[in-house]
Write a protein that holds these residues in place. Structure first.
Motif, mmCIF file in Angstrom:
data_model
loop_
_atom_site.group_PDB
_atom_site.id
_atom_site.type_symbol
_atom_site.label_atom_id
_atom_site.label_comp_id
_atom_site.label_asym_id
_atom_site.label_seq_id
_atom_site.Cartn_x
_atom_site.Cartn_y
_atom_site.Cartn_z
ATOM 1 N N CYS A 1 28.088 -42.948 -9.142
ATOM 2 C CA CYS A 1 29.229 -42.595 -10.011
ATOM 3 C C CYS A 1 30.318 -43.649 -9.883
ATOM 4 C CB CYS A 1 29.745 -41.201 -9.642
ATOM 5 S SG CYS A 1 30.868 -40.527 -10.899
ATOM 6 N N LEU A 2 31.177 -43.583 -10.772
ATOM 7 C CA LEU A 2 32.289 -44.525 -10.752
ATOM 8 C C LEU A 2 33.118 -44.335 -9.505
ATOM 9 C CD1 LEU A 2 33.395 -44.227 -14.501
ATOM 10 C CD2 LEU A 2 31.985 -46.029 -13.465
ATOM 11 N N GLY A 3 33.786 -45.438 -9.069
ATOM 12 C CA GLY A 3 34.582 -45.353 -7.858
ATOM 13 C C GLY A 3 35.796 -44.434 -8.066
ATOM 14 N N ALA A 4 36.605 -44.720 -9.104
ATOM 15 C CA ALA A 4 37.788 -43.886 -9.403
ATOM 16 C C ALA A 4 38.063 -43.965 -10.919
ATOM 17 C CB ALA A 4 38.983 -44.351 -8.632
ATOM 18 N N PHE A 5 38.188 -42.777 -11.499
ATOM 19 C CA PHE A 5 38.424 -42.673 -12.942
ATOM 20 C C PHE A 5 39.603 -41.700 -13.113
ATOM 21 C CE2 PHE A 5 36.296 -41.428 -17.250
ATOM 22 C CZ PHE A 5 37.352 -42.015 -17.946
ATOM 23 N N ALA B 1 42.476 -45.287 -16.621
ATOM 24 C CA ALA B 1 42.183 -46.500 -15.837
ATOM 25 C C ALA B 1 40.943 -46.230 -14.987
ATOM 26 C CB ALA B 1 43.367 -46.867 -14.971
ATOM 27 N N ILE B 2 40.040 -47.243 -14.935
ATOM 28 C CA ILE B 2 38.783 -47.080 -14.181
ATOM 29 C C ILE B 2 38.656 -48.219 -13.173
ATOM 30 C CG2 ILE B 2 36.288 -47.004 -14.325
ATOM 31 C CD1 ILE B 2 36.593 -45.956 -17.188
ATOM 32 N N ALA B 3 38.550 -47.857 -11.903
ATOM 33 C CA ALA B 3 38.306 -48.846 -10.828
ATOM 34 C C ALA B 3 36.920 -48.555 -10.257
ATOM 35 C CB ALA B 3 39.380 -48.722 -9.773
ATOM 36 N N ASP B 4 35.953 -49.444 -10.520
ATOM 37 C CA ASP B 4 34.558 -49.210 -10.105
ATOM 38 C C ASP B 4 34.066 -50.380 -9.234
ATOM 39 O OD1 ASP B 4 32.069 -48.092 -9.935
ATOM 40 O OD2 ASP B 4 31.387 -48.880 -11.881
ATOM 41 N N PRO B 5 34.322 -50.297 -7.905
ATOM 42 C CA PRO B 5 33.946 -51.404 -7.013
ATOM 43 C C PRO B 5 32.462 -51.332 -6.611
ATOM 44 C CG PRO B 5 35.025 -49.698 -5.769
ATOM 45 C CD PRO B 5 35.020 -49.216 -7.173
ATOM 46 N N ASN B 6 31.985 -52.404 -6.136
ATOM 47 C CA ASN B 6 30.651 -52.426 -5.517
ATOM 48 C C ASN B 6 30.763 -51.914 -4.078
ATOM 49 O OD1 ASN B 6 29.390 -53.480 -7.829
ATOM 50 N ND2 ASN B 6 30.044 -55.582 -7.261
ATOM 51 N N TYR B 7 29.658 -51.920 -3.454
ATOM 52 C CA TYR B 7 29.605 -51.410 -2.081
ATOM 53 C C TYR B 7 30.524 -52.234 -1.185
ATOM 54 C CZ TYR B 7 27.635 -50.413 2.541
ATOM 55 O OH TYR B 7 27.466 -50.089 3.885
ATOM 56 N N GLN B 8 31.320 -51.507 -0.390
ATOM 57 C CA GLN B 8 32.272 -52.107 0.554
ATOM 58 C C GLN B 8 33.310 -53.019 -0.150
ATOM 59 O OE1 GLN B 8 32.517 -51.405 3.887
ATOM 60 N NE2 GLN B 8 30.853 -49.916 3.594
ATOM 61 N N GLN B 9 33.646 -52.673 -1.330
ATOM 62 C CA GLN B 9 34.567 -53.498 -2.123
ATOM 63 C C GLN B 9 35.770 -52.659 -2.579
ATOM 64 O OE1 GLN B 9 32.796 -55.149 -5.676
ATOM 65 N NE2 GLN B 9 34.417 -56.709 -5.910
ATOM 66 N N HIS B 10 36.934 -53.304 -2.650
ATOM 67 C CA HIS B 10 38.173 -52.673 -3.138
ATOM 68 C C HIS B 10 38.521 -53.241 -4.526
ATOM 69 C CE1 HIS B 10 39.488 -50.655 0.628
ATOM 70 N NE2 HIS B 10 38.801 -51.662 1.229
#
Length: 340
Positions: free
Chosen positions: A270-274, A288-297
């Motif tokens: 799922c998306l990181g933060a929506f 606003a959508i913030a969708d990082p990869n693994y271990q990413q900000h």
């Protein structure tokens, strides 16, 4: 006209004086004529008395001759009277003539006094009229002087009126300029009032999401992000307890929001933060959508400008698409500003 009247009165005065003198001359002529008659009568009486005295003397002296004839003439002349009786008759005639003369003189004096009194009264009246006309002439001179003064005053008044009209024209120009200045001052005052009112209506805030124990928090769907740290809150519109901004003054606002997300699980699909912006519980189509990869900000954000009325509620909430959202602290913020 005044000069003519004075001339007429002077002529009347002279004529009256001449008339009085003429009356006196007539009376004097009458008296003189009467005196002449009396003197003639007296002369005749004296002649007769002298003749009688002569005859009486001749008679006493005894002169004879023609005495008889002479006596006859004397007797005839005295109509049978004696010398003594004839003398008495002559004296009576003289006394009667003298009395007539005295009466004539008294009558003449009375008439003369009456005429003179009338003449004097007439002359006095004429003198009074002449004096009155002279006074009127003096008054006319004063009137002429007053008229000249009035003409001078009228000229000064006309000059003053022209000066007054010029001043009124200047005053009108000044009033027009003042009206324009007042109008501009009114506009400036309105603008100043608007600015002052705007300054009084200053509304702005900035809030931040903070976590003391870790760098991120897992939030379930449809949850209001708890911006628990407030940097600035002018107007007291933002409620730090609920994380909701309530519009204190109607106007145009601008809202800016950011969200940071961290992906701790490599297998999370799922998306990181929506997150979404809601107004009175209704999605404002701004997210606003913030969708990082693994271990990413990753940080994402958006802004929204619209007119809001007093009492409306604005908030940031997680979307319903994912069951959970990883929301990072410090870089997740919510700000708002009243523009006008």
């Amino acid at each position: 006209m005044l000069l003519t009247s004075i001339k007429y009165l002077l002529f009347a005065t002279l004529f009256t004086s001449f008339d009085c003198k003429l009356i006196n001359n007539v009376l004097y002529k009458q008296i003189s004529h009467r005196f002449d008659g009396i003197l003639l009568t007296i002369s005749e009486l004296v002649g007769r008395i002298e003749a009688l005295e002569t005859r009486e003397g001749e008679k006493k002296s005894g002169i004879c001759g023609p005495c008889g004839n002479h006596n006859t003439d004397v007797g005839t002349s005295v109509k049978g009277y004696g010398l003594k009786e004839e003398f008495v008759i002559l004296m009576r005639a003289f006394v009667a003539e003298k009395e007539n003369l005295r009466n004539s003189v008294e009558l003449m004096e009375h008439n003369m006094e009456t005429k003179m009194s009338v003449c004097i009264e007439t002359v006095t009246e004429l003198k009074q009229k002449i004096s009155q006309l002279e006074n009127e002439k003096a008054d006319n001179k004063r009137v002429s002087t007053v008229e000249k003064t009035l003409n001078s005053v009228q000229s000064s008044a006309n000059h003053l009126r022209s000066r007054t009209e010029l001043i009124e024209s200047r005053i009108t120009e000044i009033q027009d300029s003042s009206s324009k200045i007042e109008s501009r001052l009114g506009d400036v005052e309105t603008n100043v009032s608007t600015v002052m009112e705007t300054m009084k209506r200053k509304v702005s805030f900035t809030a931040q999401f903070r976590i003391e124990s870790s760098s991120s928090m897992q939030l379930t769907k449809n949850r209001i992000i708890p911006f628990n740290h407030v940097f600035y809150n002018d107007g007291d519109g933002f409620d730090v307890t609920s994380g909701v901004f309530t519009v204190p003054i109607s106007g145009v606002y601008m809202f800016i929001f950011f969200v940071e997300s961290f992906q701790p699980n490599e297998s999370n699909t799922c998306l990181g933060a929506f997150v979404k912006l809601y107004v009175d519980g209704i999605y404002a189509k701004m997210s606003a959508i913030a969708d990082p990869n693994y271990q990413q900000h990753i940080q994402a954000g958006n802004s929204y400008i619209n007119y809001f009325t007093k009492g409306q509620r604005v908030l940031i909430q997680t979307a319903e698409k994912c069951q959970t959202s990883y929301v990072g602290d410090f870089r997740t913020t919510f700000s708002g500003l009243l523009l006008y």
